[in-house]
Scaffold this motif. Structure first.
Motif, PDB file in Angstrom:
ATOM      1  N   VAL A  41       1.623 -19.165 -31.854  1.00 35.64           N
ATOM      2  CA  VAL A  41       1.502 -18.136 -32.885  1.00 35.64           C
ATOM      3  C   VAL A  41       1.983 -18.671 -34.236  1.00 35.64           C
ATOM      4  O   VAL A  41       2.269 -17.911 -35.155  1.00 35.64           O
ATOM      5  CB  VAL A  41       2.269 -16.841 -32.519  1.00 35.64           C
ATOM      6  N   GLN A  42       2.079 -19.999 -34.336  1.00 40.68           N
ATOM      7  CA  GLN A  42       2.348 -20.682 -35.606  1.00 40.68           C
ATOM      8  C   GLN A  42       3.645 -20.262 -36.273  1.00 40.68           C
ATOM      9  O   GLN A  42       3.711 -20.061 -37.484  1.00 40.68           O
ATOM     10  CB  GLN A  42       1.171 -20.480 -36.565  1.00 40.68           C
ATOM     11  N   ILE A  43       4.697 -20.136 -35.459  1.00 40.34           N
ATOM     12  CA  ILE A  43       6.013 -19.928 -36.048  1.00 40.34           C
ATOM     13  C   ILE A  43       6.557 -21.304 -36.405  1.00 40.34           C
ATOM     14  O   ILE A  43       6.620 -22.183 -35.543  1.00 40.34           O
ATOM     15  CB  ILE A  43       6.944 -19.185 -35.064  1.00 40.34           C
ATOM     16  N   GLN A  82       7.051 -13.520 -39.365  1.00 44.10           N
ATOM     17  CA  GLN A  82       7.427 -14.271 -38.154  1.00 44.10           C
ATOM     18  C   GLN A  82       7.778 -13.343 -37.007  1.00 44.10           C
ATOM     19  O   GLN A  82       7.456 -13.607 -35.851  1.00 44.10           O
ATOM     20  CB  GLN A  82       8.610 -15.195 -38.465  1.00 44.10           C
ATOM     21  N   GLN A 135       6.538 -10.401 -36.500  1.00 47.31           N
ATOM     22  CA  GLN A 135       5.316  -9.833 -35.945  1.00 47.31           C
ATOM     23  C   GLN A 135       4.588 -10.888 -35.115  1.00 47.31           C
ATOM     24  O   GLN A 135       4.021 -10.569 -34.075  1.00 47.31           O
ATOM     25  CB  GLN A 135       4.436  -9.277 -37.068  1.00 47.31           C
ATOM     26  N   ARG A 136       4.637 -12.167 -35.536  1.00 49.28           N
ATOM     27  CA  ARG A 136       4.046 -13.224 -34.715  1.00 49.28           C
ATOM     28  C   ARG A 136       4.744 -13.313 -33.367  1.00 49.28           C
ATOM     29  O   ARG A 136       4.120 -13.539 -32.339  1.00 49.28           O
ATOM     30  CB  ARG A 136       4.197 -14.581 -35.406  1.00 49.28           C
ATOM     31  N   THR A 187      -0.129  -4.587 -38.731  1.00 47.74           N
ATOM     32  CA  THR A 187       0.020  -5.277 -40.016  1.00 47.74           C
ATOM     33  C   THR A 187       0.421  -4.338 -41.142  1.00 47.74           C
ATOM     34  O   THR A 187       0.537  -4.751 -42.284  1.00 47.74           O
ATOM     35  CB  THR A 187      -1.301  -5.974 -40.421  1.00 47.74           C
ATOM     36  N   GLN A 234      -2.614 -13.614 -42.645  1.00 50.01           N
ATOM     37  CA  GLN A 234      -2.252 -14.626 -41.645  1.00 50.01           C
ATOM     38  C   GLN A 234      -2.222 -14.016 -40.245  1.00 50.01           C
ATOM     39  O   GLN A 234      -2.752 -14.590 -39.290  1.00 50.01           O
ATOM     40  CB  GLN A 234      -0.860 -15.197 -41.944  1.00 50.01           C
ATOM     41  N   VAL A 235      -1.581 -12.861 -40.130  1.00 51.41           N
ATOM     42  CA  VAL A 235      -1.422 -12.247 -38.810  1.00 51.41           C
ATOM     43  C   VAL A 235      -2.769 -11.794 -38.256  1.00 51.41           C
ATOM     44  O   VAL A 235      -3.052 -11.961 -37.063  1.00 51.41           O
ATOM     45  CB  VAL A 235      -0.414 -11.078 -38.884  1.00 51.41           C
ATOM     46  N   LEU A 239      -4.595 -14.809 -37.000  1.00 53.56           N
ATOM     47  CA  LEU A 239      -3.963 -15.267 -35.764  1.00 53.56           C
ATOM     48  C   LEU A 239      -4.380 -14.404 -34.580  1.00 53.56           C
ATOM     49  O   LEU A 239      -4.792 -14.895 -33.526  1.00 53.56           O
ATOM     50  CB  LEU A 239      -2.448 -15.212 -35.949  1.00 53.56           C
TER      51      LEU A 239
END
Lengths: 334, 295, 319
Positions: free
Chosen positions: A154-156, A174, A176-177, A197, A207-208, A211
């Protein structure tokens, strides 16, 4: 066959003034791998519908059919849904990630807990295990790599460091990811995302959204996405369901939903959005009470096309174009 | 916000109802005692041949060392006890509330000074502080009131300080400044009324403490002088005749116990009924329903 | 009477947070012309709300000057401030929370008149009723308490409260956030009517670009305490020069389109405002940053008619 099939679902909440009819015979289906947007204004019942599917209505009483993988969830019983379905086959992404993350446990520990209980290869815990879990804390260092991979998914940024942080030390995006990662962990078949969101800034929201879109496609998960933001819905959804005061008004593939809305409410809603022409059109009147709501189509007191029939009889669903369903006696011309 | 909802919620709370009933009972007794006592002369007359009689039909709680009816003196003492407690707590509020408002509203040394002073008062055991103040001022009913006021005020200051600090951050308080209202106006018209509920609870709970402390001072001879029927003083007198004349000490002891219990139960009950968090959530749910049914 | 009603010169607001200095507003120059509606947009934490509160004196400025109608407000005593406050009003984001829960709507609306005017009770009541009518509420609403109103009605009361004083300049903090779109349209319509009726000058603070686009004459974009771009609304939305503005515009979803998830996005989160990197503060997320951006902090400079941007590469960014 669809993954989730909701048929004539009624939900009532007791209130001081009598029962609030939060859902009034709503039908809806979600196919395998499909992203369905549930849009509408406050009090339209979109959150109630998500809660009914998750079996967390609280004091609300549900009546009707919620069929998931062919199994009726309402008939299955609250306890079985909690142990076998919720958090496993159906997971949830909340609007406010703060509410679903424990503020005092580190991210890594929360993920480890989740892995111990809800990983796809674990059996549902027995009652005894559930009780004992109140007194023990499990940590499985072996899962560290899996947890890091999950955060990377999730690209943290810096997942190794993120594991040692408290939720409050992450940024809103982050967090929310992280909740998305946690919702994906049990390898669910359906994710319910409730305004995921809304609390985010637009660049983070973008971004979210991307993702979520990519992950859902990649893993073939179905997604029921509730939002009040039609722009967000148009980004991510295959199909859109518009709800008004506990009734579904129109169901359509995203493209035809925006190109050719047929329900007067949908049309009015789209016209009330800020637009480049700068023309402001509001919808006269206001949302009706859910205790003693207007009969028939609940939009009729505000509807420009309404007739006597609208007040007497709720229109049945009619397919006006492939996949485009409408519940209206007097639709707007296409 | 209507009065009906307050009373109906109070009625639903058994604890509060019991406390309320006890409190009302004693207030009524205090108000009408001189007219209902079986022996109105008991407060000052002496009947030596009748002394230390055990409870009987004529004397429900027996008689005391001077032959007076204990029950009559008990009823007459209610007035003194409640008077002392009420004015003591009132004095504490008069001192404590303005200080708490000022300390909560301002930052810096004034605020720090007030709160440290309150801390110092709270660091001394309350009863000893009350004794010291009463001792210094000399035995009299007014001095008991003052002693109570100077002992209890830090509780009010602390409460009002904390609530004011919390309210100061509320948008509707900030909005007063945006509109150009002076701090005094804001404090008097917006902050203080919004403190009413916790203050009512604090006053009620303090009443119990004040009754107890007043009795202790009376017991030590620091209250009103003889022949006052004050309960603490009566227990002190009765001490010499224990355990034979048990009724003599038991009656005022029970009275103190019941009154204090009554105030504490009412206070706890009121806290539940008036709890700002609870009320806020009620307001929020109403707002929700108003939104849903927007006319 | 000059054309400029409100002017901010090098305005700065610094807070101490955990021993570090947080520059919430870091040197902002801004002019509000009489009768204009200026949009102030930016993401959470950019300092737009702090800026609004500083303008009306709720937050103390750490540096710079605020001029209202040509007069510096810092030097004003209490009496002077009161006069300015009467002409310069602030509308809260959540008017429900900005009303005393124990006061009826009517009393809350009367309060500004009690403070600022010597009108008698009847005159005050009359003014309150006419203002209520103006924001589309009925006289009965005066007797209600804030929690008895819907979200849209609370906004109306928030607007009514400032209108009773008939101000010249209004700072609106997120006037439509949290409202349903149909209610939002109603409130925006009302704002337009009120603006026209009272010739109001407005600072419209919002995170919603599509609303700002519809309502404002000029738009200023804020990022981490600075204004990075300011231009007339058409110019800004059609010809943004700052990479951040462009990213912001690209991230707004449009109903009926799928424009956001497919395109390259701004990565990462904004840096910690109490620990800013040297040079341009947008550099770490900027897709076009060059070496110069790391050393030299770009200042707001003209890049077109009425158009200013704080970017070394503003000319190159042009589409």
């Amino acid at each position: 066959m669809s993954l989730l099939e909701v048929q004539r679902l009624f939900v009532r909440y007791p209130t001081e003034r009598g029962p609030a009819q939060a859902l009034d015979g709503v039908s809806l289906s979600i196919g395998q791998g499909e992203v369905v947007g549930l849009v509408g204004e406050s009090g339209c019942g979109k959150t109630t519908l998500a809660k009914a599917v998750l079996g967390i209505l609280g004091s609300g009483e549900a009546e009707g059919v919620i069929r998931f993988r062919g199994q009726d969830l309402l008939g299955l019983g609250a306890d079985a849904v909690r142990r076998e379905i919720r958090g496993r086959a159906i997971t949830f992404v909340p609007q406010d990630p703060f509410g679903s993350l424990h503020p005092l446990y580190r991210v890594g520990d929360q993920i480890a807990d989740l892995m111990a209980w809800k990983a796809p290869d674990t059996a549902p815990p027995s009652r005894l295990q559930e009780r004992l879990a109140l007194f023990t804390r499990r940590r499985r260092p072996a899962h560290r790599d899996a947890a890091i991979a999950m955060l990377r998914d999730v690209q943290i940024p810096n997942p190794e460091q993120a594991l040692a942080k408290l939720p409050s030390e992450l940024s809103g995006g982050q967090r929310q990811r992280l909740t998305i990662a946690m919702a994906l962990l049990p390898q669910p078949e359906l994710i319910l995302a409730d305004e995921p969101t809304t609390a985010l800034d637009v660049t983070i929201q973008a971004q979210v959204l991307r993702l979520l879109h990519n992950l859902v496609r990649e893993k073939g998960v179905s997604l029921l996405f509730t939002t009040h933001d039609l722009g967000v819905a148009s980004e991510i959804c295959d199909r859109i369901v518009v709800m008004y005061a506990g009734q579904e008004a129109e169901v359509a593939p995203t493209r035809s939903f925006f190109a050719a809305p047929r329900h007067p409410y949908t049309a009015a809603l789209l016209q009330s959005l800020p637009n480049e022409q700068g023309v402001l059109r509001d919808i006269p009147g206001s949302i009706p009470p859910l205790v003693n709501p207007p009969g028939g189509c609940r939009f009729h007191p505000r509807c420009p096309n309404a007739s006597a029939r609208c007040a007497a009889e709720r229109p049945p669903p009619v397919e006006v174009a492939p996949g485009h369903w409408l519940r209206c006696w007097h639709p707007v011309a296409a | 916000m209507g009065g009906t909802s307050f009373w109906s919620r109070l009625a639903r709370d058994r604890l509060a109802t019991t406390g309320f009933a006890i409190t009302v009972l004693f207030v009524v007794i205090a108000a009408i005692a001189p007219w209902i006592v079986p022996y109105p002369e008991a407060a000052h007359e002496i009947a030596p041949m009748n002394r230390l009689r055990p409870p009987s039909e004529a004397h429900w709680f027996g008689t005391d060392r001077l032959g007076a009816d204990v029950f009559s003196r008990l009823l007459l003492g209610t007035r003194e006890t409640l008077f002392v407690a009420l004015f003591g707590v009132g004095a504490a509020a008069v001192i404590g509330v303005p200080l708490g408002l000022i300390a909560g509203w301002l930052d810096g040394w004034v605020s720090d000074g007030i709160m440290r002073l309150a801390d110092i008062f709270l660091a001394i055991p309350q009863i000893i502080l009350a004794i010291a103040i009463a001792q210094t001022l000399g035995p009299s009913l007014v001095n008991v009131v003052l002693a109570l006021g100077f002992t209890i005020w830090p509780w009010f200051t602390r409460l009002v300080f904390a609530e004011t600090r919390a309210l100061r951050r509320e948008p509707f308080i900030e909005a007063c400044a945006a509109l150009g209202a002076s701090p005094w106006r804001t404090l008097a018209l917006h902050v203080l009324p919004n403190l009413a509920s916790p203050l009512v609870v604090r006053v009620t709970l303090s009443m119990g403490f004040a009754v107890l402390t007043a009795a202790a001072l009376g017991f030590l001879g620091l209250g009103a002088p003889a022949p006052s029927p004050e309960w603490g003083r009566t227990i002190a007198e009765a001490r010499e005749y224990l355990p034979d004349a048990w009724w003599y000490a038991l009656a005022p002891g029970l009275a103190i116990f019941i009154v204090v219990m009554g105030f504490n139960m009412l206070g706890d009950g009121l806290r539940d009924v008036l709890d700002p968090k609870l009320r806020r959530s009620v307001a929020a749910s109403r707002a929700q329903s108003a939104k849903v049914q927007e006319a | 009477m000059s054309a400029t009603l409100l002017e901010l010169v090098a305005l700065a607001v610094h807070f101490q947070v955990k021993g570090r200095e947080l520059r919430a507003v870091d040197g902002v120059d801004l002019r509000l012309e009489r009768g204009e509606m200026l949009g102030l947009v930016g993401e959470s934490g950019c300092g737009k709300s702090t800026l609004g509160k500083t303008v009306i004196g709720l937050v103390r400025a750490s540096g710079g000057r605020i001029l209202f109608d040509g007069e510096a407000v810092e030097g004003l005593g209490r009496g002077g401030w009161r006069k300015v406050r009467r002409r310069l009003q602030y509308v809260y984001q959540d008017p429900g929370a900005s009303l005393d829960p124990r006061w009826s709507v009517g009393r809350s609306l009367e309060e500004p008149l009690v403070i600022h005017t010597d009108l008698d009770r009847t005159a005050r009541r009359a003014r309150v009723l006419s203002t209520l009518a103006e924001v589309g509420l009925r006289a009965e609403h005066a007797g209600l308490y804030p929690h008895e109103l819907s979200g849209g009605q609370q906004r109306r009361v928030g607007l009514a409260r400032i209108l009773t004083l008939q101000p010249e300049c209004v700072v609106l903090d997120e006037p439509t956030s949290g409202l349903d779109v149909s209610v939002q349209a109603t409130i925006l319509k009302l704002l337009r009517e009120l603006r026209a009726a009272h010739n109001l000058t407005m600072l419209f603070i919002s995170h919603d670009l599509s609303v700002v686009r519809m309502m404002c004459d000029r738009v200023a974009v804020m990022y981490l305490g600075r204004i990075v771009e300011i231009a007339p609304v058409r110019e800004l939305f059609g010809n943004a020069r700052h990479p951040y503005t462009r990213a912001l515009l690209d991230a707004v979803p449009e109903p009926g389109e799928r424009r956001v998830i497919g395109r390259p996005l701004l990565e990462g989160d904004p840096p910690d405002p109490s620990n800013l990197p040297p040079g341009c503060r947008f550099r770490a997320r900027c897709p076009v940053a060059v070496a110069r951006c790391a050393t030299e902090d770009p200042l707001l400079r003209p890049v077109g008619p009425q158009h200013q941007a704080a970017c070394h590469l503003a000319e190159g960014v042009s589409a």
